[in-house]
Design a protein around this motif. Structure first.
Motif, mmCIF file in Angstrom:
data_model
loop_
_atom_site.group_PDB
_atom_site.id
_atom_site.type_symbol
_atom_site.label_atom_id
_atom_site.label_comp_id
_atom_site.label_asym_id
_atom_site.label_seq_id
_atom_site.Cartn_x
_atom_site.Cartn_y
_atom_site.Cartn_z
ATOM 1 N N UNK A 1 0.560 2.304 2.772
ATOM 2 C CA UNK A 1 1.215 1.182 3.025
ATOM 3 C C UNK A 1 2.027 0.601 1.820
ATOM 4 N N UNK A 2 3.280 0.343 1.873
ATOM 5 C CA UNK A 2 3.964 -0.256 1.004
ATOM 6 C C UNK A 2 3.961 -1.870 1.252
ATOM 7 N N UNK A 3 3.740 -2.880 0.188
ATOM 8 C CA UNK A 3 4.161 -4.093 0.704
ATOM 9 C C UNK A 3 5.083 -4.687 -0.263
ATOM 10 N N UNK A 4 6.014 -5.177 0.180
ATOM 11 C CA UNK A 4 7.272 -5.873 -0.730
ATOM 12 C C UNK A 4 6.778 -7.278 -0.645
ATOM 13 N N UNK A 5 6.502 -7.864 -1.800
ATOM 14 C CA UNK A 5 5.927 -9.223 -2.061
ATOM 15 C C UNK A 5 7.090 -9.953 -3.042
ATOM 16 N N UNK A 6 7.053 -11.257 -2.809
ATOM 17 C CA UNK A 6 7.898 -12.213 -3.565
ATOM 18 C C UNK A 6 7.649 -12.120 -5.071
ATOM 19 N N UNK A 7 8.754 -12.367 -5.939
ATOM 20 C CA UNK A 7 8.543 -11.748 -7.249
ATOM 21 C C UNK A 7 7.448 -12.778 -7.977
ATOM 22 N N UNK A 8 7.092 -13.987 -7.620
ATOM 23 C CA UNK A 8 6.321 -14.873 -8.047
ATOM 24 C C UNK A 8 4.772 -14.771 -7.726
ATOM 25 N N UNK A 9 4.625 -13.745 -6.488
ATOM 26 C CA UNK A 9 3.273 -13.641 -5.871
ATOM 27 C C UNK A 9 2.783 -12.319 -6.169
ATOM 28 N N UNK A 10 3.574 -11.518 -7.015
ATOM 29 C CA UNK A 10 2.977 -10.145 -7.271
ATOM 30 C C UNK A 10 1.578 -10.193 -7.830
ATOM 31 N N UNK A 11 1.374 -10.896 -8.635
ATOM 32 C CA UNK A 11 -0.084 -10.745 -9.519
ATOM 33 C C UNK A 11 -0.927 -11.251 -8.312
ATOM 34 N N UNK A 12 -0.565 -12.592 -7.907
ATOM 35 C CA UNK A 12 -1.649 -13.055 -6.841
ATOM 36 C C UNK A 12 -2.057 -12.382 -5.680
ATOM 37 N N UNK B 1 -0.016 -21.372 3.357
ATOM 38 C CA UNK B 1 0.813 -20.127 3.052
ATOM 39 C C UNK B 1 0.692 -19.688 1.476
ATOM 40 N N UNK B 2 0.480 -18.339 1.450
ATOM 41 C CA UNK B 2 0.643 -17.653 -0.011
ATOM 42 C C UNK B 2 2.181 -16.837 -0.277
ATOM 43 N N UNK B 3 2.228 -16.032 0.764
ATOM 44 C CA UNK B 3 3.509 -15.412 0.696
ATOM 45 C C UNK B 3 4.078 -14.846 2.066
ATOM 46 N N UNK B 4 5.321 -14.792 2.175
ATOM 47 C CA UNK B 4 5.694 -13.901 3.227
ATOM 48 C C UNK B 4 6.270 -12.464 2.853
ATOM 49 N N UNK B 5 5.616 -11.422 3.297
ATOM 50 C CA UNK B 5 5.670 -10.064 2.756
ATOM 51 C C UNK B 5 6.117 -8.896 3.808
ATOM 52 N N UNK B 6 6.871 -7.875 3.521
ATOM 53 C CA UNK B 6 7.213 -6.817 4.417
ATOM 54 C C UNK B 6 6.410 -5.658 4.026
ATOM 55 N N UNK B 7 5.665 -4.906 5.405
ATOM 56 C CA UNK B 7 4.787 -4.019 5.237
ATOM 57 C C UNK B 7 5.414 -2.757 5.722
ATOM 58 N N UNK B 8 5.546 -1.565 4.980
ATOM 59 C CA UNK B 8 6.004 -0.106 5.281
ATOM 60 C C UNK B 8 5.061 0.593 5.448
ATOM 61 N N UNK B 9 4.799 1.289 6.673
ATOM 62 C CA UNK B 9 3.739 2.359 6.688
ATOM 63 C C UNK B 9 4.479 3.734 6.456
ATOM 64 N N UNK B 10 3.746 4.468 5.798
ATOM 65 C CA UNK B 10 4.071 5.962 5.543
ATOM 66 C C UNK B 10 2.700 6.868 6.036
#
Length: 351
Positions: free
Chosen positions: A106-117, A93-102
């Motif tokens: 697509x907007x991806x909300x990712x964990x603070x420490x995984x933004x750059x990765x 696992x790298x991260x659990x994210x939430x995706x929102x389609x417009x």
């Protein structure tokens, strides 16, 4: 973040510290017990603007994201969304994210420490022919979560309905503020995630707190996260574990076809190869993450997160599937504990 928002938060008693992303955030408002109680019984408001917000645009974006993470993207329409897991080629696992389609992104909300990765990970798999553009828009936006059963009543005057599916969203005007309102608090508690332009953050914060939302700091969020059993990067989401072990079955499509890590996940599912599973542990005293969990002389797991809660010391731990689950009496270092279920996770099978 705008100085105006920080001033409002300071007036509410906020104490600030740098987050994992290096952004100063309210750790506590000196009201943690009351704010956590509001998350269960009323409505709490948590500033999650230090979480990464990645915008993916271009005509191939859904196909691209479909191939990069565990959930089904190609069937999603504008206004819909999903939770998804980014994994390595061996399904770590790298991260659990939430995706929102417009309509066009697509907007991806990712964990603070995984933004750059996550940005680097997605860019690594982009080819010149792909009609995909990546942009980190975290610094220009603000993200808040309303948590608790009172969230709907607070937002209902602006057209938010109670029958929206998880991660569905609409661009609404709250007061005079354009806000993307999405179903889901980020926890296994009812609520909504609100995304707005950073210049409107202070006005939106005031609107929500004037409406009765109780400010909740990152310290309170972490306590709720552990009690709820949401796995976090560097704790439960590491390259030692896969998303099935982390209890993220509900964020995985088993029939969507090829994606990074798919072969390993499919094999684990087919042959019931999940050797450990994530559980809560009610403890009789404090314990440190990394402590070995035993039954008798046998090692059965490892503690990954710990918090002091109003109900007593509590942790998350990976426990061997063959050892069992809820009800197990275990030893965590020198401390005794009982294995309990946690609401955020789902389990495909118990071995």
């Amino acid at each position: 973040m705008t100085e105006e928002l920080r001033e409002l938060q300071a007036l509410s008693g906020a104490v600030f510290a740098d987050s994992e992303a290096g952004i100063p955030m309210p750790v506590s408002y000196g009201n943690d017990p009351g704010a956590i109680a509001s998350a269960y019984q009323g409505v709490a408001l948590c500033d999650r603007s230090h979480w990464g917000l990645i915008q993916v645009s271009g005509g191939d974006r859904l196909r691209f994201l479909h191939n990069q993470s565990t959930n089904e993207f190609q069937k999603l329409q504008p206004g819909q969304g999903c939770d998804t897991v980014f994994v390595t080629s061996t399904a770590r696992t790298i991260d659990l994210a939430t995706a929102y389609m417009t309509e066009d992104t697509t907007l991806l909300l990712v964990s603070p420490s995984r933004r750059q990765r996550i940005m680097e990970w997605l860019d690594r798999y982009l080819f010149p022919a792909d009609r995909v553009e990546l942009q980190d828009i975290t610094d220009s936006m603000a993200t808040f979560s309303l948590i608790g059963p009172g969230s709907l009543a607070l937002l209902a005057p602006w057209g938010v309905a109670g029958d929206w599916p998880h991660a569905s969203h609409q661009l609404l005007t709250l007061g005079e503020i354009p806000v993307r309102v999405a179903v889901g608090s980020g926890l296994a508690l009812p609520g909504y995630t609100l995304i707005c332009d950073r210049n409107d953050a202070a006005s939106l914060w005031k609107l929500l707190t004037d409406g009765g939302a109780v400010p909740l700091g990152t310290q309170g969020w972490e306590q709720l996260r552990i009690q709820q059993g949401r796995p976090a990067p560097d704790c439960e989401l590491t390259e030692d574990y896969n998303p099935l072990e982390a209890g993220l079955w509900h964020n995985i499509s088993f029939d969507k076809g090829c994606y990074i890590g798919q072969e390993t996940i499919a094999r684990l599912n087919t042959y019931k190869g999940v050797k450990v599973q994530l559980w809560g542990v009610k403890l009789k005293g404090p314990a440190s993450p990394g402590t070995v969990v035993t039954m008798g002389e046998e090692k059965v797991g490892t503690l990954t997160s710990y918090t002091d809660s109003p109900e007593g010391p509590f942790g998350l731990a990976y426990i061997r599937t063959k050892a069992g689950g809820a009800g197990l009496q275990v030893q965590v270092g020198e401390v005794t504990g009982e294995v309990v279920d946690i609401p955020f996770v789902t389990r495909g099978y118990l071995g």
